[in-house]
Design an enzyme around this catalytic site. Structure first.
Site, PDB file in Angstrom:
ATOM      1  N   SER A  56      38.337  43.413  43.735  1.00 59.03           N
ATOM      2  CA  SER A  56      38.015  42.128  44.512  1.00 59.03           C
ATOM      3  C   SER A  56      37.155  42.028  42.947  1.00 59.03           C
ATOM      4  O   SER A  56      37.588  40.503  42.972  1.00 59.03           O
ATOM      5  CB  SER A  56      37.401  42.445  45.847  1.00 59.03           C
ATOM      6  OG  SER A  56      35.869  42.795  45.438  1.00 59.03           O
ATOM      7  N   ALA A  57      36.913  42.509  41.627  1.00 57.53           N
ATOM      8  CA  ALA A  57      36.818  42.122  40.829  1.00 57.53           C
ATOM      9  C   ALA A  57      37.865  42.053  39.983  1.00 57.53           C
ATOM     10  O   ALA A  57      38.518  42.597  39.572  1.00 57.53           O
ATOM     11  CB  ALA A  57      35.493  42.962  40.130  1.00 57.53           C
ATOM     12  N   GLY A  58      38.307  41.278  39.735  1.00 53.64           N
ATOM     13  CA  GLY A  58      39.496  41.053  38.705  1.00 53.64           C
ATOM     14  C   GLY A  58      38.777  39.973  37.509  1.00 53.64           C
ATOM     15  O   GLY A  58      37.963  40.470  37.267  1.00 53.64           O
ATOM     16  N   PRO A  59      40.505  40.242  36.479  1.00 54.80           N
ATOM     17  CA  PRO A  59      39.613  39.960  34.745  1.00 54.80           C
ATOM     18  C   PRO A  59      38.858  39.226  34.485  1.00 54.80           C
ATOM     19  O   PRO A  59      37.874  38.982  33.977  1.00 54.80           O
ATOM     20  CB  PRO A  59      40.862  40.393  34.093  1.00 54.80           C
ATOM     21  CG  PRO A  59      42.296  39.450  35.404  1.00 54.80           C
ATOM     22  CD  PRO A  59      41.290  40.071  36.479  1.00 54.80           C
ATOM     23  N   GLY A  60      38.778  38.335  35.495  1.00 51.21           N
ATOM     24  CA  GLY A  60      38.013  36.288  35.115  1.00 51.21           C
ATOM     25  C   GLY A  60      36.929  36.929  35.806  1.00 51.21           C
ATOM     26  O   GLY A  60      35.626  36.234  34.818  1.00 51.21           O
ATOM     27  N   THR A  61      36.472  37.769  36.588  1.00 50.96           N
ATOM     28  CA  THR A  61      34.975  37.869  37.654  1.00 50.96           C
ATOM     29  C   THR A  61      34.410  38.887  36.123  1.00 50.96           C
ATOM     30  O   THR A  61      33.181  38.372  36.140  1.00 50.96           O
ATOM     31  CB  THR A  61      35.303  38.738  38.305  1.00 50.96           C
ATOM     32  OG1 THR A  61      35.872  38.059  39.768  1.00 50.96           O
ATOM     33  CG2 THR A  61      33.448  39.203  38.779  1.00 50.96           C
ATOM     34  N   CYS A  64      30.382  32.876  43.577  1.00 51.55           N
ATOM     35  CA  CYS A  64      30.218  33.948  44.894  1.00 51.55           C
ATOM     36  C   CYS A  64      28.930  34.664  44.556  1.00 51.55           C
ATOM     37  O   CYS A  64      28.237  34.269  46.226  1.00 51.55           O
ATOM     38  CB  CYS A  64      31.381  35.208  44.748  1.00 51.55           C
ATOM     39  SG  CYS A  64      31.381  36.551  43.483  1.00 51.55           S
ATOM     40  N   ASN A 101      33.841  37.928  48.402  1.00 50.97           N
ATOM     41  CA  ASN A 101      32.928  37.267  47.459  1.00 50.97           C
ATOM     42  C   ASN A 101      34.183  36.324  47.184  1.00 50.97           C
ATOM     43  O   ASN A 101      33.777  35.252  46.363  1.00 50.97           O
ATOM     44  CB  ASN A 101      33.095  38.266  46.476  1.00 50.97           C
ATOM     45  CG  ASN A 101      33.887  39.817  45.551  1.00 50.97           C
ATOM     46  OD1 ASN A 101      34.212  40.129  47.071  1.00 50.97           O
ATOM     47  ND2 ASN A 101      34.591  39.259  44.910  1.00 50.97           N
ATOM     48  N   LYS A 126      35.329  39.067  33.034  1.00 47.87           N
ATOM     49  CA  LYS A 126      34.902  38.613  32.036  1.00 47.87           C
ATOM     50  C   LYS A 126      34.029  37.186  31.960  1.00 47.87           C
ATOM     51  O   LYS A 126      33.159  36.918  31.037  1.00 47.87           O
ATOM     52  CB  LYS A 126      36.200  37.422  31.508  1.00 47.87           C
ATOM     53  CG  LYS A 126      36.206  37.687  29.940  1.00 47.87           C
ATOM     54  CD  LYS A 126      37.369  36.463  29.402  1.00 47.87           C
ATOM     55  CE  LYS A 126      38.742  37.319  29.913  1.00 47.87           C
ATOM     56  NZ  LYS A 126      39.974  36.234  29.962  1.00 47.87           N
TER      57      LYS A 126
END
Length: 306
Positions: free
Chosen positions: A162-167, A131, A273, A169
């Site tokens: 807006s920062a999920g677990p994928g971001t 992003c 993002n 990690k």
């Protein structure tokens, strides 16, 4: 143009679901599969309700249907750790893979900077950087096309929500991948990327700061014109992309301050993002789809290309 290219989305999280909403509006793309690994996933449920075929068996559940359902483009919104294997198995079947993870096994793609060149190269995997990369590399490229940039640094600030677990990690991969793309796509001799996850409430929109050091005294008029032209290019697919301040010149340093507000398709508007990633991925796929439909690109299984 009534014919559309069929697509699969891998990863029914925030990015995959927002991307699905964008693809449903596309004149040339038709999302037909959503792939996940959790049978209770909200994203899979939502995709089913929208009429897509779904599987909770991961890519294993998609592969037997790729040829029968005519899937030609797949978007991978999982994580860097599993992308390489996903991509290998899909490209073997002749599927073009758009990578929204920081895996970066294919060439980087920042649409207004190098998408046309990539379409001409007929690659089977393109990486959407990150992003922060999508938001800032157009600005570095806008400066480096005027004169050489010896150092480019970006700071991307995103809201915690807006920062999920994928971001979270993939933070190390984010910094490495974005730094490389600043050099390879942005044109800076050396690149550095920093990400800040801001817990402020209410959540703030994505903010980005770009600093470039030019080799020689900056040509202020040409750089300013180049930046404004590039902003217009990005706004074609991300209307909420805004120049907040700059370019600010201080000796050989050029600074640009941006904010990115999302369209609010599935994600809140402060998630610019994520929105810039999905919008860039959709734009990239559309350009490839137009070439396929026009007969200028014929996707070949990688096993037969090798």
């Amino acid at each position: 143009m009534s014919k559309k290219i069929k697509c699969a989305l891998i990863g029914p999280g925030n990015i995959g679901t927002d991307l699905l909403y964008k693809l449903r509006r596309s004149p040339v793309l038709d999302p037909v599969w959503m792939v996940g690994v959790d049978p209770t996933s909200e994203g899979l449920k939502r995709a089913r309700e929208l009429g897509l075929k779904t599987t909770e068996q991961g890519v294993d559940g998609l592969l037997p249907h790729v040829l029968a359902d005519g899937v030609q483009i797949a978007f991978d919104a999982t994580s860097a750790y599993v992308h390489a294997e996903n991509s290998r198995r899909l490209t073997e079947l002749g599927v073009l893979v758009i990578d929204l993870t920081p895996a970066a096994i294919g060439p980087f793609c920042v649409p207004p900077v190098n998408l046309l060149a990539l379409v001409g190269r007929r690659v089977m995997n393109v990486n959407m950087v990150t992003c922060g990369g999508q938001a800032t590399i157009p600005m570095i490229a806008a400066i480096s096309r005027v004169q050489p940039v010896r150092y480019g640094e970006i700071v991307a600030t995103i809201s915690s929500k807006s920062a999920g677990p994928g971001t979270r990690k993939n933070i190390d991969e984010f910094t490495r991948t974005t730094s490389r793309a600043i050099e390879q796509v942005g044109g800076a001799a050396k690149g550095k990327a920093i990400i800040i996850i801001n817990p402020a409430e209410p959540p703030l929109v994505m903010r980005d700061t770009v600093h470039c050091l030019t080799e020689t005294e900056p040509d202020q008029a040409k750089i300013t014109a180049s930046i404004h032209a590039m902003i217009k290019e990005v706004q074609k697919y991300v209307p909420g992309y805004k120049l907040v301040n700059g370019p600010v010149f201080d000796d050989k340093r050029v600074s640009v301050f941006l904010e990115v507000e999302g369209l609010g398709d599935f994600l809140p508007k402060y998630s610019g993002n994520l929105d810039i990633m999905t919008a860039a991925a959709a734009r990239t796929a559309e350009m490839f789809a137009e070439e396929i439909l026009a007969g200028r690109i014929n996707l070949q299984p990688m096993a037969t290309v090798a």
